[in-house]
Motif scaffolding. Structure first.
Motif, short mmCIF file in Angstrom:
data_model
loop_
_atom_site.label_atom_id
_atom_site.label_comp_id
_atom_site.label_asym_id
_atom_site.label_seq_id
_atom_site.Cartn_x
_atom_site.Cartn_y
_atom_site.Cartn_z
N SER A 98 0.82 -1.22 0.00
CA SER A 98 0.00 0.00 0.00
C SER A 98 0.85 1.26 0.00
O SER A 98 0.31 2.36 -0.19
CB SER A 98 -0.94 0.00 1.21
OG SER A 98 -0.21 0.11 2.42
N LYS A 99 2.16 1.11 0.20
CA LYS A 99 3.07 2.26 0.21
C LYS A 99 3.50 2.59 -1.22
O LYS A 99 4.14 1.79 -1.89
CB LYS A 99 4.31 1.96 1.08
CG LYS A 99 4.01 1.50 2.49
CD LYS A 99 3.26 2.57 3.26
CE LYS A 99 2.96 2.13 4.68
NZ LYS A 99 2.15 3.11 5.41
N ARG A 100 3.16 3.80 -1.67
CA ARG A 100 3.51 4.20 -3.03
C ARG A 100 5.00 4.39 -3.23
O ARG A 100 5.50 4.34 -4.36
CB ARG A 100 2.77 5.47 -3.41
CG ARG A 100 1.25 5.32 -3.40
CD ARG A 100 0.55 6.56 -3.90
NE ARG A 100 -0.90 6.43 -3.84
CZ ARG A 100 -1.63 5.86 -4.78
NH1 ARG A 100 -1.06 5.35 -5.86
NH2 ARG A 100 -2.95 5.78 -4.65
N ASP A 101 5.74 4.61 -2.13
CA ASP A 101 7.18 4.79 -2.24
C ASP A 101 7.96 3.49 -2.03
O ASP A 101 9.19 3.52 -1.92
CB ASP A 101 7.66 5.83 -1.22
CG ASP A 101 7.28 5.47 0.22
OD1 ASP A 101 6.46 4.53 0.40
OD2 ASP A 101 7.78 6.12 1.16
N LEU A 102 7.26 2.34 -2.01
CA LEU A 102 7.94 1.07 -1.87
C LEU A 102 8.75 0.76 -3.13
O LEU A 102 8.19 0.79 -4.24
CB LEU A 102 6.93 -0.05 -1.62
CG LEU A 102 7.50 -1.48 -1.54
CD1 LEU A 102 8.31 -1.66 -0.26
CD2 LEU A 102 6.37 -2.51 -1.60
N PRO A 103 10.05 0.48 -3.02
CA PRO A 103 10.85 0.16 -4.22
C PRO A 103 10.30 -1.07 -4.94
O PRO A 103 9.94 -2.07 -4.31
CB PRO A 103 12.25 -0.10 -3.65
CG PRO A 103 12.27 0.63 -2.35
CD PRO A 103 10.88 0.55 -1.80
N LEU A 159 -6.14 -0.25 2.59
CA LEU A 159 -5.11 0.43 3.38
C LEU A 159 -4.66 1.73 2.74
O LEU A 159 -4.21 2.65 3.43
CB LEU A 159 -3.90 -0.50 3.57
CG LEU A 159 -4.16 -1.78 4.37
CD1 LEU A 159 -2.88 -2.61 4.50
CD2 LEU A 159 -4.73 -1.48 5.74
N MET A 160 -4.77 1.82 1.42
CA MET A 160 -4.40 3.05 0.73
C MET A 160 -5.36 4.20 1.02
O MET A 160 -5.04 5.36 0.74
CB MET A 160 -4.31 2.80 -0.78
CG MET A 160 -3.16 1.90 -1.18
SD MET A 160 -3.19 1.42 -2.94
CE MET A 160 -3.02 3.03 -3.73
N THR A 161 -6.55 3.90 1.55
CA THR A 161 -7.52 4.94 1.89
C THR A 161 -7.26 5.55 3.27
O THR A 161 -7.86 6.57 3.60
CB THR A 161 -8.94 4.37 1.84
OG1 THR A 161 -9.10 3.38 2.87
CG2 THR A 161 -9.23 3.72 0.49
N ILE A 162 -6.43 4.92 4.07
CA ILE A 162 -6.15 5.43 5.42
C ILE A 162 -5.28 6.69 5.32
O ILE A 162 -4.31 6.74 4.56
CB ILE A 162 -5.46 4.36 6.28
CG1 ILE A 162 -6.40 3.15 6.44
CG2 ILE A 162 -5.08 4.91 7.65
CD1 ILE A 162 -5.79 2.01 7.23
N ASP A 163 -5.62 7.68 6.10
CA ASP A 163 -4.91 8.96 6.08
C ASP A 163 -3.43 8.76 6.44
O ASP A 163 -3.11 8.21 7.50
CB ASP A 163 -5.57 9.92 7.07
CG ASP A 163 -4.99 11.34 6.99
OD1 ASP A 163 -4.14 11.58 6.11
OD2 ASP A 163 -5.40 12.18 7.81
N LYS A 164 -2.55 9.17 5.55
CA LYS A 164 -1.11 9.01 5.78
C LYS A 164 -0.60 9.89 6.91
O LYS A 164 0.48 9.65 7.47
CB LYS A 164 -0.34 9.31 4.50
CG LYS A 164 -0.76 8.45 3.31
CD LYS A 164 -0.61 6.97 3.62
CE LYS A 164 -1.08 6.11 2.46
NZ LYS A 164 -1.05 4.66 2.78
N GLY A 165 -1.38 10.93 7.25
CA GLY A 165 -0.97 11.80 8.34
C GLY A 165 -0.89 11.08 9.67
O GLY A 165 -0.08 11.44 10.55
N LEU A 166 -1.71 10.05 9.85
CA LEU A 166 -1.66 9.28 11.09
C LEU A 166 -0.33 8.57 11.23
O LEU A 166 0.27 8.56 12.32
CB LEU A 166 -2.81 8.26 11.10
CG LEU A 166 -4.23 8.84 11.07
CD1 LEU A 166 -5.24 7.71 10.97
CD2 LEU A 166 -4.48 9.68 12.32
N GLU A 167 0.16 8.00 10.15
CA GLU A 167 1.46 7.32 10.20
C GLU A 167 2.59 8.31 10.38
O GLU A 167 3.55 8.04 11.12
CB GLU A 167 1.67 6.51 8.91
CG GLU A 167 0.69 5.37 8.75
CD GLU A 167 1.02 4.50 7.55
OE1 GLU A 167 2.16 3.99 7.50
OE2 GLU A 167 0.17 4.33 6.66
N GLU A 168 2.51 9.44 9.71
CA GLU A 168 3.57 10.45 9.86
C GLU A 168 3.65 10.96 11.28
O GLU A 168 4.75 11.17 11.82
CB GLU A 168 3.30 11.59 8.88
CG GLU A 168 3.41 11.19 7.42
CD GLU A 168 3.00 12.30 6.48
OE1 GLU A 168 2.58 13.38 6.99
OE2 GLU A 168 3.09 12.12 5.24
#
Length: 290
Positions: A98-103, A159-168
């Motif tokens: 779900s991480k767009r920056d995953l290599p 999981l891609m719909t979850i707000d990334k701000g929470l993880e940050e």
């Protein structure tokens, strides 16, 4: 104060939904009633909603069938362990995808998609299980289906719909990926987790073909395999007695079939109402997000 108007459309909608619900529930109720009817009462059952006499002869016959209790326990263990393993592995794979920056994220996704559309077939799967030493082992019923690619895609999209701000925010507080997964992602992913768990549980509960191929020890077989053997035995008995008329023997066989159906689907029906609201939300969001 505004009052809600009851329109003709509302009345037609309620009537249609009620008729549809009755059409869905009636076959189930009919099977339930038939399973508790005696042979004589079943001949006049027809469309009656209540038997003349409640008896448990069909259930007593089913539970006296060889190894059915052991098979029932094996199925429960398989369903619980298989579902927990499937949900855990699906979550562990879907979260990094779900991480767009995953290599190489797209390459990993393509790899899983290829595995979903193409398989080796029955014989290669059997040879693989044999080479791994899993023949006649309960693990042969759990490990081959431990990872389901379709469930991974559904969970990844959710999981891609979850707000990334929470993880940050959690990263700023010193939390790692595993801490974020267990403390933030999992609590927010109950709908999709319930969806994947229900799919996996139903699949494990209804499976019988893999047990027929991989299991030889009767003490390790599953409920659906016993149900299949029971249905084959009942069909042979009905053929021997003749299927031309509705004799007491044939009616008893129909009662046993109904009892077998109720026993085999009962636990899943009891579980589904508790996960229904999560199931609908999870499948909708997980399938729409790209």
């Amino acid at each position: 104060m505004n009052k809600t108007r009851f329109t003709l459309f509302d009345a037609l909608n309620i009537a249609w939904i009620s008729l549809f619900s009755l059409a869905v529930l009636y076959p189930f109720w009919q099977t339930f009633v038939l399973s508790f009817s005696d042979a004589n009462g079943a001949s006049t059952l027809g469309f009656h909603l209540w038997p003349d006499q409640w008896v448990t002869d069909a259930y007593q016959f089913v539970f006296t069938f060889q190894n059915i209790t052991t098979a029932y326990l094996n199925t429960i263990v398989r369903t619980v362990v298989g579902t927990l393993l499937n949900v855990s592995l699906t979550l562990l794979v879907a979260y990094p995808l779900s991480k767009r920056d995953l290599p190489y994220r797209n390459y990993f996704t393509a790899f899983f998609l290829i595995a979903m559309f193409f398989s080796g077939g029955l014989i290669p799967n059997y040879l693989l299980i044999k080479s791994l030493g899993l023949l006649d082992s309960r693990l042969a019923l759990i490990l081959p289906g431990a990872v389901n690619v379709f469930s991974i895609i559904i969970m990844r999209n959710y999981l891609m719909t979850i707000d990334k701000g929470l993880e940050e925010s959690a990263f700023m507080d010193g939390a790692g990926y595993f801490k974020i997964l267990t403390s933030i992602i999992i609590p927010l992913s109950k709908p999709v987790i319930a969806t994947v768990a229900l799919w996996s549980a139903v699949g494990h509960w209804n499976a019988w073909f893999d047990a027929m191929i991989y299991i030889r020890d009767p003490s390790k077989t599953v409920l659906q395999m016993i149900v299949r053997q029971m249905m084959v035995a009942l069909d042979l008995s009905q053929t021997q007695f003749g299927g031309g008329g509705m004799s007491n023997t044939n009616l008893l066989l129909s009662n046993v079939r109904a009892a077998t159906v109720m026993i085999s689907i009962g636990p899943i029906i009891l579980v589904y109402p508790f996960v229904q609201k999560y199931f609908i939300k999870g499948i909708m969001i997980g399938s729409l997000k790209g």
